[in-house]
Scaffold this motif. Structure first.
Motif, PDB file in Angstrom:
ATOM      1  N   ALA A 305     -42.800 -39.440  25.493  1.00 42.63           N
ATOM      2  CA  ALA A 305     -42.037 -40.264  26.428  1.00 42.63           C
ATOM      3  C   ALA A 305     -41.560 -41.543  25.755  1.00 42.63           C
ATOM      4  O   ALA A 305     -40.415 -41.976  25.948  1.00 42.63           O
ATOM      5  CB  ALA A 305     -42.879 -40.594  27.657  1.00 42.63           C
ATOM      6  N   LEU A 306     -42.413 -42.162  24.946  1.00 42.27           N
ATOM      7  CA  LEU A 306     -42.021 -43.380  24.240  1.00 42.27           C
ATOM      8  C   LEU A 306     -40.879 -43.106  23.265  1.00 42.27           C
ATOM      9  O   LEU A 306     -39.946 -43.914  23.141  1.00 42.27           O
ATOM     10  CB  LEU A 306     -43.227 -43.961  23.497  1.00 42.27           C
ATOM     11  N   ALA A 307     -40.949 -41.945  22.586  1.00 40.21           N
ATOM     12  CA  ALA A 307     -39.875 -41.586  21.657  1.00 40.21           C
ATOM     13  C   ALA A 307     -38.561 -41.361  22.402  1.00 40.21           C
ATOM     14  O   ALA A 307     -37.485 -41.757  21.933  1.00 40.21           O
ATOM     15  CB  ALA A 307     -40.261 -40.339  20.865  1.00 40.21           C
ATOM     16  N   ARG A 308     -38.630 -40.720  23.561  1.00 35.08           N
ATOM     17  CA  ARG A 308     -37.422 -40.477  24.347  1.00 35.08           C
ATOM     18  C   ARG A 308     -36.823 -41.796  24.841  1.00 35.08           C
ATOM     19  O   ARG A 308     -35.597 -41.971  24.840  1.00 35.08           O
ATOM     20  CB  ARG A 308     -37.755 -39.569  25.533  1.00 35.08           C
ATOM     21  N   LEU A 309     -37.665 -42.737  25.218  1.00 31.67           N
ATOM     22  CA  LEU A 309     -37.165 -44.047  25.641  1.00 31.67           C
ATOM     23  C   LEU A 309     -36.486 -44.780  24.486  1.00 31.67           C
ATOM     24  O   LEU A 309     -35.479 -45.472  24.683  1.00 31.67           O
ATOM     25  CB  LEU A 309     -38.312 -44.882  26.213  1.00 31.67           C
ATOM     26  N   ASP A 310     -37.023 -44.612  23.274  1.00 29.30           N
ATOM     27  CA  ASP A 310     -36.373 -45.212  22.110  1.00 29.30           C
ATOM     28  C   ASP A 310     -35.011 -44.575  21.845  1.00 29.30           C
ATOM     29  O   ASP A 310     -34.092 -45.234  21.354  1.00 29.30           O
ATOM     30  CB  ASP A 310     -37.255 -45.062  20.869  1.00 29.30           C
ATOM     31  N   GLU A 311     -34.887 -43.287  22.144  1.00 29.80           N
ATOM     32  CA  GLU A 311     -33.593 -42.619  21.993  1.00 29.80           C
ATOM     33  C   GLU A 311     -32.578 -43.159  22.992  1.00 29.80           C
ATOM     34  O   GLU A 311     -31.412 -43.420  22.654  1.00 29.80           O
ATOM     35  CB  GLU A 311     -33.745 -41.108  22.192  1.00 29.80           C
ATOM     36  N   LEU A 312     -33.022 -43.346  24.226  1.00 31.94           N
ATOM     37  CA  LEU A 312     -32.121 -43.819  25.273  1.00 31.94           C
ATOM     38  C   LEU A 312     -31.783 -45.298  25.110  1.00 31.94           C
ATOM     39  O   LEU A 312     -30.651 -45.716  25.375  1.00 31.94           O
ATOM     40  CB  LEU A 312     -32.756 -43.585  26.647  1.00 31.94           C
ATOM     41  N   PHE A 313     -32.778 -46.081  24.681  1.00 30.73           N
ATOM     42  CA  PHE A 313     -32.601 -47.531  24.535  1.00 30.73           C
ATOM     43  C   PHE A 313     -33.084 -47.921  23.139  1.00 30.73           C
ATOM     44  O   PHE A 313     -34.184 -48.454  22.980  1.00 30.73           O
ATOM     45  CB  PHE A 313     -33.385 -48.287  25.604  1.00 30.73           C
ATOM     46  N   PRO A 314     -32.282 -47.668  22.113  1.00 30.11           N
ATOM     47  CA  PRO A 314     -32.738 -47.904  20.742  1.00 30.11           C
ATOM     48  C   PRO A 314     -32.959 -49.372  20.438  1.00 30.11           C
ATOM     49  O   PRO A 314     -32.334 -50.249  21.051  1.00 30.11           O
ATOM     50  CB  PRO A 314     -31.595 -47.320  19.896  1.00 30.11           C
ATOM     51  N   PRO A 315     -33.845 -49.651  19.492  1.00 34.76           N
ATOM     52  CA  PRO A 315     -34.057 -51.036  19.062  1.00 34.76           C
ATOM     53  C   PRO A 315     -32.761 -51.630  18.519  1.00 34.76           C
ATOM     54  O   PRO A 315     -31.870 -50.899  18.090  1.00 34.76           O
ATOM     55  CB  PRO A 315     -35.116 -50.904  17.966  1.00 34.76           C
ATOM     56  N   PRO A 316     -32.622 -52.958  18.535  1.00 35.68           N
ATOM     57  CA  PRO A 316     -31.370 -53.593  18.121  1.00 35.68           C
ATOM     58  C   PRO A 316     -31.135 -53.506  16.621  1.00 35.68           C
ATOM     59  O   PRO A 316     -32.071 -53.380  15.833  1.00 35.68           O
ATOM     60  CB  PRO A 316     -31.552 -55.047  18.569  1.00 35.68           C
ATOM     61  N   GLY A 317     -29.856 -53.608  16.245  1.00 38.99           N
ATOM     62  CA  GLY A 317     -29.475 -53.582  14.843  1.00 38.99           C
ATOM     63  C   GLY A 317     -29.071 -52.203  14.389  1.00 38.99           C
ATOM     64  O   GLY A 317     -29.531 -51.200  14.939  1.00 38.99           O
TER      65      GLY A 317
END
Length: 330
Positions: A305-317
């Motif tokens: 779930a955490l990985a999917r959230l990173d896909e949807l809302f990637p870290p900046p830069g």
């Protein structure tokens, strides 16, 4: 309720912070008192306010509401870790805002009167003051500490280099310095991960995210629109993000359904999974809103779930999966 230390201090605070900005403008005094009682019943001991809340210049409306709640007794003050802020304009005359030694003294005494208490647990700078030297700020704060009027100090809306400035100036005075920083931080706005959050971790400053739902954008906005409910995200910054990323928000709400959780609680739980985060500020307008947020503490997000959230809302830069400066350089 779960508890953690506030930064590197010995102070134990709840992992949800009760934000009081709605008390007065959106929520009646009677309902505000009921929400604070309900928060205590569920173990929330960390309350956040500011001298400007209530938005009637110089009145400190929200602080007065909290003060009258404390005056009812029953251990309300003793059970509460009380945080308030100074910086905003409290009058039309010079020196009625910002962080001069004069305003620090006056603002602290005024907040204490409105809050009907003789000490503030956490006194926070609502914004950086580029015109006042750090030696003056820490001198003013150290006097409050020696007088027993304030126990800990924090900041809000600081850049990473501001945190470094503040802490090094405090270190030169053999002063504890900052124990917390309030920043805009949520899935849709992750800019603090570049510099602010690493600086906070380095200096032992607990990060307190404000606007964890990004003005309601992460609180199930599309579902609420379909149900015909009035939502805050229909205007302002959140509306612009929604317009530009409706598909992403749709996918986010679907993920929440798959997790069997409310989207708002997924957003809060994600913040609670981030290293260095003390706890997000929740700003309930009703007891029902508070009850909804309480379950976020128990929501554990698996790695998928955490990985999917990173896909949807990637870290900046452009290289956002890496820390600064690699996030934006080589």
């Amino acid at each position: 309720m779960e508890y953690t230390q506030l930064g590197r201090s010995g102070l134990s605070v709840s992992r949800l912070v009760l934000g009081t900005m709605n008390f007065g403008p959106e929520t009646s005094e009677e309902d505000s008192h009921a929400i604070m009682d309900h928060a205590h019943e569920h173990g929330i001991n960390f309350f956040d306010t500011a001298n400007v809340y209530g938005w009637q210049q110089g009145e400190g409306v929200t602080e007065q509401i909290i003060g009258r709640w404390f005056a009812r007794g029953g251990g309300r003050r003793e059970k509460t870790v009380l945080a308030t802020k100074l910086y905003g304009k409290m009058g039309e005359w010079p020196n009625e805002n910002r962080l001069s030694a004069l305003n620090i003294r006056r603002a602290a005494d005024a907040s204490l009167r409105r809050l009907q208490t003789d000490y503030i647990d956490l006194y926070q700078m609502h914004h950086v003051d580029r015109n006042t030297p750090w030696d003056e700020i820490w001198e003013g704060f150290s006097v409050l500490r020696l007088q027993g009027k304030v126990l800990y100090f924090g900041s809000s809306n600081f850049a990473g280099w501001h945190l470094a400035q503040a802490q090094e100036a405090a270190r030169s005075r053999h002063f504890l310095g900052l124990v917390s920083e309030q920043s805009l931080y949520n899935l849709a706005s992750r800019w603090v991960e570049l510099e602010v959050l690493p600086a906070a971790r380095h200096y032992g400053i607990g990060l307190i995210p404000w606007s964890p739902l990004y003005g309601g954008l992460l609180g199930g906005v599309l579902r609420k629109q379909r149900e015909g409910a009035t939502v805050r995200s229909n205007s302002g910054r959140a509306a612009q993000v929604l317009e530009a990323g409706r598909d992403r928000i749709e996918a986010y709400e679907k993920l929440a359904v798959d997790l069997g959780a409310d989207p708002a609680n997924v957003a809060l739980a994600w913040l609670l999974h981030q290293e260095g985060v003390t706890g997000p500020i929740i700003g309930p307008r009703t007891i029902e809103h508070l009850d909804g947020a309480l379950t976020a503490v128990d929501l554990k997000l698996e790695s998928e779930a955490l990985a999917r959230l990173d896909e949807l809302f990637p870290p900046p830069g452009p290289n956002g999966a890496k820390p600064a400066p690699e996030a934006y350089a080589w």
